[in-house]
Write an enzyme that holds these catalytic residues in place. Structure first.
Site, PDB file in Angstrom:
ATOM      1  CB  SER A   1      -8.415   0.624   5.730  1.00  0.00           C
ATOM      2  OG  SER A   1      -9.138   1.820   5.773  1.00  0.00           O
TER       3      SER A   1
ATOM      4  CB  SER B   1      -8.019   3.437   2.900  1.00  0.00           C
ATOM      5  OG  SER B   1      -7.213   2.818   3.882  1.00  0.00           O
TER       6      SER B   1
ATOM      7  CE  LYS C   1      -3.933   1.952   2.592  1.00  0.00           C
ATOM      8  NZ  LYS C   1      -4.797   1.751   3.777  1.00  0.00           N
TER       9      LYS C   1
END
Lengths: 66, 463
Positions: free
Chosen positions: B173, B149, B79
């Site tokens: 997330s 996210s 990420k």
């Protein structure tokens, strides 16, 4: 005499749109309303949980996990 | 089967047995990236040259007998909140455009030591402050949200453009996009995996987690993330277990909260999955999750002021570079009083103690990961039949927040599909540092099913 702990200068950038501060205030008020729900909790004798005590972080080791 | 469609366990067996070269494996993943990225946009940055060099190095090391273990030569995504030396890490924000860290985060360094091959940095909702990842597309239906996210990480794994990925989880997330894209998401116990070199959102809630195609794979990755160098190469994951049943496992079935305002198709699928756990030998125990009426306030009371503090300087110096949704949340969070933040911390103490008590009687709690599957990308609100209306973001965070507020480990598993073919996720929660039980339960559940964990079709099924 000016305090050295005073707030920083206001941002020079313009607000992103008309009514922006109203939107911030509305959301802040909504958050206040949500947080008001915690006022009824009996927290006598309850200590805050810090970042490092949130889950008893230091109690575990990698070997204990897997 | 293409090698990019393998699970980590399958690929590790082939690479370790010298039946599959890391070079071939990484090339397969890069080819899948080229085919799918124009449609999905899972990655913010792909560094193919670096990945090819790392794969060649892994191939040489393995050929020379220096096999480091099951992640050696395995391609993965990180990420874009997680620092990587020499590769842009921008947290999905114009405020960090062009930022190139000088050193690796601890998790990136540990994966490098395990020999894993970084493909690139995956898309995130800006600074992880949201649950949608609007720049990324769901591989099962492009018109549906990918969730977030850690949307890019989930989509990369779901699409075959990574065999595993890391995300961060502050309010779901990792688990939300895992559920919406049909992959496995593990949010470990708070504090187990180091957050050094990971952009913070809320210090007391942030967790680095894994996105994989199976629970067994999650165990392999978690071992590497928590390995401090004391284990020999090739140590098998103890979480995998050898028993094929769940005899003795006590599964708590929530009698409240987790099945309220949940889509009927999701409820039916998760209750069926719980029945499947029973058929595998587990016993079910009704539980009432305590203090759930204070979960939302406690979560916001912790996250909003901490996020505002994280971004205090950025908001002062470059507020115009933040997206409107994130800037609004950050500026509003700055208005929260210290007394309210402390009240939320004290509430968390109460909630954590009460939830620990539930685990006196059960080993895991099983519940829907999210109340509804991936909604259309332009949908903002959810209207429930009883008239209750909430934002899509509120709906997706609602069932995830307990894992963050308590800090307890939580695993999201794909268990079924709805009538549109969209994945449905079930989450399992355990007591702190009992990831082993979560992963064993997930592995046994997966092995009992006849639907192998394969990526979404390379060309997509719907547009």
């Amino acid at each position: 005499m000016a305090s050295s702990y005073g707030p920083p200068a206001a941002p020079q950038e313009p607000a992103p749109e008309a009514g922006w501060s109203d939107r911030v205030s509305e959301l802040a008020a909504w958050l206040d309303g949500i947080l008001a729900g915690l006022h009824g909790l009996d927290l006598e004798g309850v200590a805050p949980s810090s970042a490092y005590s949130a889950a008893g972080t230091q109690a575990g080791t990698p070997d204990a996990v897997l | 089967m293409l090698s990019c469609e393998m699970t980590v366990e399958e690929a590790a067996a082939a690479v370790g047995g010298r039946e599959l070269s890391p070079v071939e494996l990484v090339e397969s993943v890069l080819t899948r990236c080229e085919a799918s990225e124009g449609r999905l946009n899972a990655y913010a940055t792909v560094d193919a040259d670096r990945a090819r060099k790392a794969a060649a190095r892994a191939e040489r090391e393995i050929r020379e007998g220096d096999y480091r273990g099951p992640l050696h030569g395995i391609p993965y995504g990180l990420k874009d909140m997680i620092d990587t030396a020499g590769i842009p890490t921008t947290a999905g924000s114009r405020a960090w455009e062009g930022r190139v860290p000088g050193q690796d985060s601890t998790v990136a360094a540990r994966l490098a030591r395990a020999g894993a091959v970084l493909v690139g940095k995956t898309q995130t909702h800006e600074f992880a402050y949201g649950l949608l990842t609007p720049q990324t597309f769901n591989p099962w239906r492009a018109e549906r949200t990918a969730g977030g996210s850690s949307g890019g990480s989930a989509v990369a794994v779901a699409a075959g453009s990574a065999l595993f990925a890391l995300g961060t989880d502050t309010g779901g997330s990792v688990r939300v996009p895992a559920a919406l894209n049909g992959v496995v998401g593990l949010k470990p116990t708070y504090g187990l995996v180091p957050c050094v070199g990971v952009a913070p959102l809320s210090w007391s809630l942030d967790t680095v987690g894994t996105l994989t195609r199976t629970a067994g794979d999650a165990g392999l990755v978690l071992r590497a993330l928590t390995d401090q160098g004391h284990h020999g190469p090739g140590t098998p994951p103890r979480c995998a277990g050898t028993r094929g049943d769940l005899l003795g496992l006590r599964v708590g079935v929530p009698a409240a909260f987790f099945f309220e305002h949940v889509d009927p198709q999701v409820e039916v699928a998760v209750r069926q999955a719980i029945e499947d756990l029973r058929a595998l030998g587990a016993t079910t125990v009704p539980v009432v999750p305590p203090l759930t009426e204070h979960m939302e306030a406690t979560h916001w009371g912790l996250m909003a002021p901490e996020a505002a503090a994280v971004h205090e300087r950025g908001l002062r110096e470059v507020p115009h570079l933040y997206g409107r949704d994130v800037r609004l949340l950050l500026e509003a969070g700055a208005h929260i009083l210290a007394a309210d933040h402390l009240r939320a911390q004290r509430s968390r103490t109460l909630i954590r103690q009460a939830w620990l008590g539930v685990f006196d009687g059960v080993d895991v709690i099983a519940a829907p990961s999210v109340p509804l599957t991936a909604v259309p990308r332009d949908q903002d609100t959810v209207n429930w039949p009883d008239g209750y209306t909430e934002s899509v973001t509120s709906a997706y965070v609602r069932l995830s927040a307990p894992g963050n507020v308590t800090g307890f480990p939580t695993l999201s598993l794909p268990v079924a599909r709805d009538s549109d073919g969209m994945p449905i996720g079930m989450q399992l929660m355990a007591r702190p540092f009992d990831e082993s039980t979560l992963l064993r339960t997930g592995s046994v559940f997966e092995r009992s099913r006849d639907d192998p964990a394969r990526p979404a079709p390379a060309q997509g099924t719907h547009h």
